[in-house]
Enzyme design. Structure first.
Site, PDB file in Angstrom:
ATOM      1  N   ASP A 130      -0.567   6.182   5.404  1.00 46.90           N
ATOM      2  CA  ASP A 130      -1.176   6.096   4.069  1.00 46.90           C
ATOM      3  C   ASP A 130      -1.614   7.457   3.526  1.00 46.90           C
ATOM      4  O   ASP A 130      -1.365   8.495   4.157  1.00 46.90           O
ATOM      5  CB  ASP A 130      -2.345   5.099   4.137  1.00 46.90           C
ATOM      6  N   ASP A 187      -0.697   0.016  -5.366  1.00 48.33           N
ATOM      7  CA  ASP A 187      -0.641  -1.264  -4.645  1.00 48.33           C
ATOM      8  C   ASP A 187      -0.226  -2.422  -5.546  1.00 48.33           C
ATOM      9  O   ASP A 187      -0.729  -2.571  -6.666  1.00 48.33           O
ATOM     10  CB  ASP A 187      -2.021  -1.597  -4.059  1.00 48.33           C
TER      11      ASP A 187
HETATM   12  C1  GAL Z   1      -3.545   1.311   0.448  1.00 52.20           C
HETATM   13  C2  GAL Z   1      -2.091   0.928   0.670  1.00 52.20           C
HETATM   14  C3  GAL Z   1      -2.054  -0.554   0.968  1.00 52.20           C
HETATM   15  C4  GAL Z   1      -2.866  -0.844   2.207  1.00 52.20           C
HETATM   16  C5  GAL Z   1      -4.292  -0.315   2.040  1.00 52.20           C
HETATM   17  C6  GAL Z   1      -5.091  -0.400   3.319  1.00 52.20           C
HETATM   18  O1  GAL Z   1      -3.630   2.652   0.201  1.00 52.20           O
HETATM   19  O2  GAL Z   1      -1.356   1.262  -0.467  1.00 52.20           O
HETATM   20  O3  GAL Z   1      -0.708  -0.989   1.116  1.00 52.20           O
HETATM   21  O4  GAL Z   1      -2.244  -0.247   3.317  1.00 52.20           O
HETATM   22  O5  GAL Z   1      -4.297   1.032   1.621  1.00 52.20           O
HETATM   23  O6  GAL Z   1      -6.375   0.133   3.185  1.00 52.20           O
END
Ligand code: GAL
Length: 384
Positions: A130, A187
């Site tokens: 991430d 997301d």
């Molecule tokens: C976001 C990511 C999501 C998920 C989330 C977890 O940044 O885009 O898919 O992994 O973090 O905290």
């Protein structure tokens, strides 16, 4: 593990985040794996089981190692990996290129090589990486290269899934960083608007996706019906028509297909959709051509057609209506490269209804439901 190109086609599997966020544990993972196996998902290609954020303790141990949460994963991650492997699946985990993950757990910055070794020891086959809590002085390109080198030298084949959110023109440089897939948007959430916006934002970037490095349009929300792991993800849910369009778009646009719903409670409609082998075959076509968009002047502004050339001379055709009322969507075959002088027609197979749809000459014109689509697999046939 030497000299083998990893992840040539878009990966398929299941990820814990959309439905479960921090509420994950060993039992859930193994129940999910058992259902996926029993219901035939593995056979259709859904092989990666990925545990997303929130799997570890809040701090590393005194040796700087990541520690699995002992309540969620009492037997540790190797035990989970072994159980997942024993059922025929591959195992994925999650970390972050910053000092913390997006949910505040330890990230891998300046721990890249030791973490990669740790993941390899546990038997990890896929790492989602991430983009939160980054240090100011480093760009993403460098951060993702670091983890690539660490994973590629960990002693194990590990697919590298860069969750970069589509900033810094990621599609232009990510292939050089060593990542096998790259998240290209913010997301997803369980709403038609999110599906629509993600698809529209990637229509002009499809040719950047190719063997071994895939544009990841985020996990699927199909079958969630508003039951996300938090308020942002839940977002009201979608209709079955919208989920169908979502899955068809992800399939045609060569996105990874990572299921995000609770498969233990999946209904027949969602199962039929996610297991639709005609849509999966379009996504997993070995030629891996990017689709192109065709405009027909008679179509309204919210209707468009995607065309993807498949192996064996066949063509996938997607008619999409993003408008809020039913619309006529047309496509002229000369825009696909089929001139009238060729004396060919198209024999159509309807991938959503899974029926033969007859021969069409010169053009195709269909009424498509609001937020709906039609997906055909077409073969050239001599016009009589
Ligand atoms: C976001 C990511 C999501 C998920 C989330 C977890 O940044 O885009 O898919 O992994 O973090 O905290």
């Amino acid at each position: 593990m030497k000299n083998k190109a990893l992840c040539q086609l878009p990966p398929m599997g299941w990820n814990s985040w959309n439905t479960f966020t921090e509420n994950i544990n060993e039992e859930l993972i193994l129940e999910t794996v058992d259902v996926l196996k029993k219901e035939g998902f593995l056979e259709k290609g859904y092989e990666y089981i990925v545990i997303d954020d929130c799997w570890s303790e809040m701090d590393r141990d005194e040796n700087g190692r990541l520690v699995p949460d002992p309540v969620k994963f009492p037997h540790g991650m190797k035990a989970v990996a072994d159980a997942v492997h024993a059922r025929g699946f591959k195992f994925g985990m999650y970390s972050c290129c910053g000092t913390r993950t997006c949910a505040g757990y330890p990230g891998s910055f300046e721990h890249e090589f030791e973490d990669a070794r740790q993941f390899a020891e546990w038997g990890v086959d896929y790492l989602k990486y991430d983009n939160c809590f980054k240090v100011q002085h480093m760009d993403d390109e460098t951060l993702y290269r670091r983890m690539h080198l660490a994973l590629a030298n960990s002693g194990r084949d590990i697919v590298f899934s860069a969750c970069q959110w589509g900033t810094e023109n990621v599609h232009e440089w990510i292939r050089t960083s060593g990542a096998h897939l790259f998240r290209s948007t913010e997301d997803i959430n369980d709403s038609w608007f999110s599906i629509r916006d993600i698809a529209l934002s990637q229509l002009d970037k499809m040719a950047y996706s190719g063997p071994g490095c895939h544009n990841d349009m985020d996990m699927l929300v199909a079958g969630m019906y508003g039951k996300g792991g938090n308020e942002y993800i839940s977002a009201g849910g979608c209709s079955d028509e919208e989920y169908r369009t979502h899955f068809a778009l992800w399939a045609m646009m060569n996105s990874p297909l990572m299921i995000g719903c609770d498969v233990r409670r999946i209904n027949q409609t969602t199962k039929d959709l996610l297991l639709n082998e005609d849509l999966i075959a379009i996504n997993q076509d070995p030629e891996y051509r990017a689709p192109f968009r065709v405009r027909c002047t008679s179509n309204g502004p919210e209707a468009f057609v995607l065309v993807k050339f498949l192996s064996g001379g066949e063509t996938a055709l997607g008619l999409f209506n993003f408008g809020d009322v039913p619309a006529t969507v047309a496509v002229d075959f000369w825009d696909l490269g089929l001139p009238l002088s060729s004396e060919y027609s198209l024999r159509l197979y309807d991938c959503l209804n899974r029926t033969d749809a007859g021969m069409k000459k010169e053009f195709l014109k269909e009424t498509v439901a609001a937020h709906g689509c039609r997906i055909y697999r077409c073969a050239l046939t001599k016009t009589k």
